[in-house]
Design a protein around this motif. Structure first.
Motif, short mmCIF file in Angstrom:
data_model
loop_
_atom_site.label_atom_id
_atom_site.label_comp_id
_atom_site.label_asym_id
_atom_site.label_seq_id
_atom_site.Cartn_x
_atom_site.Cartn_y
_atom_site.Cartn_z
N TRP A 202 0.91 -1.19 -0.04
CA TRP A 202 0.09 -0.09 -0.06
C TRP A 202 0.75 1.09 -0.03
N TRP A 203 1.94 1.05 0.42
CA TRP A 203 3.18 2.21 0.39
C TRP A 203 3.34 3.02 -0.86
N VAL A 204 3.20 2.14 -1.95
CA VAL A 204 3.28 2.52 -3.24
C VAL A 204 2.25 3.74 -3.61
N LEU A 205 1.04 3.92 -2.75
CA LEU A 205 0.15 4.94 -3.15
C LEU A 205 0.56 6.16 -2.44
N PHE A 206 1.76 6.04 -1.39
CA PHE A 206 1.82 7.40 -0.79
C PHE A 206 3.31 7.63 -1.27
N ASP A 207 3.98 6.84 -1.76
CA ASP A 207 5.67 7.13 -2.04
C ASP A 207 5.46 7.99 -3.40
N ARG A 208 6.46 9.24 -3.47
CA ARG A 208 6.38 9.88 -4.81
C ARG A 208 6.93 9.17 -5.94
N GLU A 209 7.75 8.13 -5.67
CA GLU A 209 8.26 7.40 -6.81
C GLU A 209 7.57 5.76 -6.93
N ARG A 210 6.46 5.90 -6.25
CA ARG A 210 5.56 4.65 -6.16
C ARG A 210 6.51 3.48 -5.68
N ARG A 211 7.36 3.43 -4.72
CA ARG A 211 8.23 2.43 -4.22
C ARG A 211 7.53 1.55 -3.10
N SER A 212 7.68 0.22 -3.02
CA SER A 212 7.09 -0.47 -1.94
C SER A 212 8.13 -0.68 -1.20
N TRP A 213 7.94 -1.14 0.08
CA TRP A 213 8.88 -1.54 1.05
C TRP A 213 10.12 -2.53 0.45
N PRO A 214 9.71 -3.64 -0.36
CA PRO A 214 10.76 -4.36 -0.87
C PRO A 214 11.96 -3.46 -1.80
N ASP A 215 11.12 -2.57 -2.39
CA ASP A 215 12.17 -1.51 -3.54
C ASP A 215 12.81 -0.73 -2.58
N LEU A 216 12.40 -0.21 -1.52
CA LEU A 216 13.03 0.97 -0.65
C LEU A 216 14.16 0.12 -0.06
N VAL A 217 13.95 -1.22 0.47
CA VAL A 217 14.96 -1.66 1.50
C VAL A 217 15.95 -2.40 0.55
N SER A 218 15.69 -2.64 -0.73
CA SER A 218 16.82 -3.51 -1.48
C SER A 218 17.60 -2.37 -2.51
N GLY A 219 17.01 -1.26 -2.39
CA GLY A 219 17.57 -0.21 -3.36
C GLY A 219 17.02 -0.59 -4.76
N THR A 220 16.00 -0.93 -5.16
CA THR A 220 15.56 -1.28 -6.43
C THR A 220 14.12 -0.41 -6.85
N ARG A 221 13.71 -0.65 -7.91
CA ARG A 221 12.41 -0.09 -8.26
C ARG A 221 11.94 -1.01 -9.15
N THR A 222 10.47 -0.92 -9.30
CA THR A 222 9.53 -1.77 -10.10
C THR A 222 9.00 -0.81 -11.19
N VAL A 223 9.10 -1.17 -12.54
CA VAL A 223 8.69 -0.08 -13.64
C VAL A 223 7.69 -0.74 -14.63
N VAL A 224 7.20 -0.12 -15.10
CA VAL A 224 6.41 -0.43 -16.36
C VAL A 224 7.09 -0.43 -17.70
N VAL A 225 7.31 -1.33 -18.41
CA VAL A 225 8.09 -1.25 -19.59
C VAL A 225 6.98 -1.17 -20.87
N PRO A 226 7.22 -0.27 -21.62
CA PRO A 226 6.52 0.01 -22.90
C PRO A 226 6.13 -1.16 -23.69
N LYS A 227 5.21 -1.33 -24.28
CA LYS A 227 4.99 -2.33 -25.42
C LYS A 227 5.85 -2.23 -26.37
N GLU A 228 6.56 -3.31 -26.72
CA GLU A 228 7.15 -3.54 -28.02
C GLU A 228 6.33 -3.19 -29.46
N SER A 229 7.09 -2.41 -30.07
CA SER A 229 6.48 -2.21 -31.32
C SER A 229 6.72 -3.26 -32.18
N SER A 230 5.51 -3.57 -33.04
CA SER A 230 5.67 -4.67 -34.05
C SER A 230 5.61 -4.27 -35.50
#
Length: 159
Positions: free
Chosen positions: A131-159
């Motif tokens: 739920w922390w994702v809703l309040f963090d400016r960069e939409r980071r969860s606790w696993p993201d914050l503690v591990s120094g990572t981020r979870t991102v959406v990747v764009p659709k591949e153009s065909s």
């Protein structure tokens, strides 16, 4: 294993909560299947290798704790393998999500283990870590914050 640099770094954006939950449900089914296979192998080992009778299996503390350890290790192994290789589990691929370092590299095994352990804490805290994702400016969860990572959406591949 060396970290690889991902492409399209300017085209990704922080993953919103609904996408994360969708991928989590997909991956939950995969982990359940892995756990079934591990449990069957564990029972078969004690039945056919150790030679226990069917009614004896699962009655000792050693059996219970080894199964629990195997289940935890298999789940961590699944996520660590997926995240360090391509940044995605199968569920994340379906939702076009990727886990990466803040610099855009694949994450390390250690970061994967930390993410998994903090994910368990996040769940046991009634999902607050997600739920922390809703309040963090960069939409980071606790696993993201503690591990120094981020979870991102990747764009659709153009065909």
């Amino acid at each position: 294993m060396s970290q690889r640099r991902f492409t399209q770094l300017d085209s990704v954006w922080p993953a919103p909560l609904p996408r994360r939950l969708g991928a989590l449900i997909y991956d939950g089914f995969l982990v359940a299947a892995i756990w079934i296979a591990v449990a069957v192998a564990h029972v078969a080992f004690f039945r056919f290798v150790v030679g226990q009778g069917a009614e004896e299996i699962g009655t000792s503390g050693v059996e219970v704790w080894t199964l629990r350890l195997l289940l935890v290790c298999s789940a961590i192994g699944f996520f660590a393998f997926s995240w360090t290789r391509g940044g995605m589990t199968l569920g994340m691929q379906s939702w076009r999500l990727r886990v990466e370092t803040v610099d855009g590299y694949s994450i390390t095994v250690w970061q994967s283990v930390v993410r998994c352990l903090v994910a368990w804490v996040s769940f046991t805290a009634l999902g607050l870590g997600y739920w922390w994702v809703l309040f963090d400016r960069e939409r980071r969860s606790w696993p993201d914050l503690v591990s120094g990572t981020r979870t991102v959406v990747v764009p659709k591949e153009s065909s």
